[in-house]
Scaffold this active site. Structure first.
Site, mmCIF file in Angstrom:
data_model
loop_
_atom_site.group_PDB
_atom_site.id
_atom_site.type_symbol
_atom_site.label_atom_id
_atom_site.label_comp_id
_atom_site.label_asym_id
_atom_site.label_seq_id
_atom_site.Cartn_x
_atom_site.Cartn_y
_atom_site.Cartn_z
ATOM 1 C CD GLU A 1 -1.162 -2.270 2.236
ATOM 2 O OE1 GLU A 1 0.019 -2.590 1.988
ATOM 3 O OE2 GLU A 1 -1.846 -2.850 3.093
ATOM 4 C CB CYS B 1 -0.772 -0.364 5.404
ATOM 5 S SG CYS B 1 0.917 -0.807 5.031
ATOM 6 C CB ALA C 1 14.300 -36.382 -10.333
ATOM 7 C CB SER D 1 24.904 -35.670 -7.768
ATOM 8 O OG SER D 1 24.646 -35.240 -9.050
ATOM 9 N NE ARG E 1 17.783 -26.989 -5.423
ATOM 10 C CZ ARG E 1 18.900 -27.581 -5.818
ATOM 11 N NH1 ARG E 1 19.903 -26.859 -6.274
ATOM 12 N NH2 ARG E 1 19.007 -28.895 -5.766
ATOM 13 C CB THR F 1 20.596 -36.769 0.267
ATOM 14 O OG1 THR F 1 19.535 -37.708 0.220
ATOM 15 C CG2 THR F 1 20.612 -35.932 -0.996
ATOM 16 N N GLY G 1 16.666 -37.557 0.922
ATOM 17 C CA GLY G 1 16.393 -38.740 0.118
ATOM 18 C C GLY G 1 15.166 -39.502 0.534
HETATM 19 N N1 NAP Z 1 16.274 -38.648 -7.312
HETATM 20 C C1 NAP Z 1 16.093 -37.745 -6.383
HETATM 21 O O1 NAP Z 1 15.314 -36.800 -6.536
HETATM 22 C C2 NAP Z 1 16.865 -37.831 -5.100
HETATM 23 C C3 NAP Z 1 16.802 -36.774 -4.197
HETATM 24 C C4 NAP Z 1 17.514 -36.860 -3.025
HETATM 25 C C5 NAP Z 1 18.252 -38.003 -2.760
HETATM 26 N N2 NAP Z 1 18.271 -39.009 -3.650
HETATM 27 C C6 NAP Z 1 19.063 -40.203 -3.382
HETATM 28 O O2 NAP Z 1 18.625 -40.762 -2.168
HETATM 29 C C7 NAP Z 1 19.727 -41.400 -1.551
HETATM 30 C C8 NAP Z 1 19.652 -41.197 -0.070
HETATM 31 O O3 NAP Z 1 18.399 -41.607 0.433
HETATM 32 P P1 NAP Z 1 18.337 -42.361 1.807
HETATM 33 O O4 NAP Z 1 16.945 -42.778 2.047
HETATM 34 O O5 NAP Z 1 19.393 -43.408 1.791
HETATM 35 O O6 NAP Z 1 18.855 -41.288 2.842
HETATM 36 P P2 NAP Z 1 18.378 -39.824 3.288
HETATM 37 O O7 NAP Z 1 16.901 -39.744 3.365
HETATM 38 O O8 NAP Z 1 19.125 -38.807 2.528
HETATM 39 O O9 NAP Z 1 19.010 -39.826 4.753
HETATM 40 C C9 NAP Z 1 18.551 -40.783 5.670
HETATM 41 C C10 NAP Z 1 19.336 -40.641 6.939
HETATM 42 O O10 NAP Z 1 19.174 -39.346 7.472
HETATM 43 C C11 NAP Z 1 19.111 -39.427 8.858
HETATM 44 N N3 NAP Z 1 17.784 -38.988 9.271
HETATM 45 C C12 NAP Z 1 16.615 -39.144 8.632
HETATM 46 N N4 NAP Z 1 15.608 -38.652 9.374
HETATM 47 C C13 NAP Z 1 16.177 -38.173 10.489
HETATM 48 C C14 NAP Z 1 15.700 -37.538 11.618
HETATM 49 N N5 NAP Z 1 14.385 -37.303 11.773
HETATM 50 N N6 NAP Z 1 16.569 -37.155 12.565
HETATM 51 C C15 NAP Z 1 17.881 -37.401 12.426
HETATM 52 N N7 NAP Z 1 18.413 -38.013 11.368
HETATM 53 C C16 NAP Z 1 17.568 -38.387 10.422
HETATM 54 C C17 NAP Z 1 19.256 -40.865 9.264
HETATM 55 O O11 NAP Z 1 20.602 -41.115 9.542
HETATM 56 P P3 NAP Z 1 20.988 -42.118 10.764
HETATM 57 O O12 NAP Z 1 20.284 -43.377 10.439
HETATM 58 O O13 NAP Z 1 22.463 -42.216 10.678
HETATM 59 O O14 NAP Z 1 20.514 -41.478 12.004
HETATM 60 C C18 NAP Z 1 18.842 -41.569 7.989
HETATM 61 O O15 NAP Z 1 19.424 -42.833 7.853
HETATM 62 C C19 NAP Z 1 20.976 -40.763 -2.112
HETATM 63 O O16 NAP Z 1 21.842 -41.752 -2.623
HETATM 64 C C20 NAP Z 1 20.493 -39.825 -3.168
HETATM 65 O O17 NAP Z 1 21.206 -39.971 -4.384
HETATM 66 C C21 NAP Z 1 17.610 -38.951 -4.815
#
Ligand code: NAP
Length: 337
Positions: free
Chosen positions: A53, A87, A157, A174, A190, A202, A279
């Protein structure tokens, strides 16, 4: 479309200019109209800078033109002294004759008081013009006002055969699934959100920078769902603005915090919106506990992975909208809550 709707619609267009830069403030646009002709326009750019405004009124070169004019505003004018003066008072002192509003402000400091102040000063105030559209444009702000937690957008993705990652076998780096057009979309998204979260694995595997380098706009604040000492020598470790679980007040010796607690802590830091880029574990948890507002799922038209980390299962959630570019389809889902 009525005349009021036409100008309120213009307010929405103006308000959208501030997407990504007004946090924790809402998006607001304002149009000053006299004899069905626009005298001036304004929008809120940034917290601490003039409200829509004030910007519009300051652009009217002859103050007497404001007498009896109509001010269209997408959100109820404020009535409190924040970083800028109220305002509602400015509209009154400018001798505006009528104010047309889309949404009343749910901020307890404003709610209804701006409207009341205008009416008490004898100004005709009409509200709720294109109300639902206004609520959608300011969905992050309204969600935050209601819950004191950020509006959550999940994004990932996946390959055409439903995987979000390859089998790693210890390999880091990546693995890009979506194409160049989608990358630009993602960088634009973003730039629109206040913060961006990724899980620990991740960060370890992909080492993302989480910036908007393929789009204009500022980078969201990175939120890493891990403790600092658990993920060393990654790009996000050097980002001074990054929020790790330590920064949110969680103790590395305790159990992992729930997402309810994480979102609550982010809310306390006035984070209104959060883009979650995986992830899988992080996405699964937010889906399972129904703590999401939107999903943006990119599906490659051609790329196959054959074996890897499966994409999250969306069960019965139905698609709200679908788009495509050269390489990918984009499916959007919105939460009912
Ligand atoms: N295609 C896509 O769009 C995309 C996007 C992102 C990632 N990715 C892929 O996804 C893969 C990773 O996925 P992911 O499922 O293995 O792992 P993630 O979701 O990246 O991480 C999981 C880890 O984060 C920690 N975590 C999760 N929630 C938590 C919480 N509430 N508090 C504290 N720590 C927490 C835990 O670690 P701790 O168990 O050690 O506590 C858990 O094991 C990567 O290789 C990446 O390339 C793909």
């Amino acid at each position: 479309m009525t005349t009021d709707e036409k100008y309120i619609n213009r307010c929405f267009e103006l308000a959208a200019n501030g997407l990504g830069t007004t946090y924790p403030n809402p998006l607001v646009g304002c149009v000053i109209v006299k004899n069905d002709s626009i005298l001036a326009e304004g929008w809120h750019r940034k917290a601490g800078e003039p409200h829509a405004e004030r910007m519009a009124i300051s652009r009217v070169s002859n103050p007497s033109d404001l007498i009896g004019a109509t001010a269209y505003v997408s959100l109820e004018p404020c009535s409190h002294h924040g970083r800028t003066p109220p305002c509602a008072d400015l509209l009154i002192s400018s001798k505006i004759g009528r104010v047309v509003i889309s949404n009343s402000d749910r901020n307890p400091k404003v709610s209804g008081r701006g409207i009341e102040r205008l009416r008490n000063a004898g100004i005709q105030v009409d509200t709720d013009v294109l109300r639902e559209q206004g609520e959608w444009i300011n969905r992050r702000f309204f969600h935050y006002q209601r819950t004191r937690k950020p509006y959550v957008i999940l994004k990932w993705a996946e390959s055409s055969d439903g995987f979000i990652d390859v089998i790693r076998n210890g390999n880091l780096g990546s693995h890009q699934i979506s194409g160049a057009d989608s990358s630009r979309w993602v960088h634009q998204w973003r730039s629109q959100e206040q913060a961006i979260a990724v899980g620990k694995q991740t960060v370890i595997n992909d080492n993302p920078s989480l910036t908007t380098r393929k789009w204009v706009g500022s980078d969201p604040v990175p939120v890493v769902i891990a403790f600092r000492d658990d993920v060393l020598d990654r790009k996000l470790s050097s980002r001074k603005d990054a929020l790790w679980l330590d920064d949110l007040g969680f103790n590395p010796q305790s159990e992992n915090p729930s997402w309810d607690e994480i979102l609550g802590k982010l809310g306390k830091k006035e984070v209104n919106s959060l883009l979650v880029e995986g992830g899988r574990a992080v996405l699964d948890e937010l889906l399972k506990t129904n703590q999401w507002n939107e999903i943006r799922r990119l599906v490659s038209k051609k790329k196959q992975i054959h074996q890897g980390l499966k994409a999250p299962d969306l069960g019965q959630i139905s698609v709200a909208a679908c788009y495509e570019n050269a390489d990918d389809q984009l499916f959007i889902y919105t939460s009912a809550s």
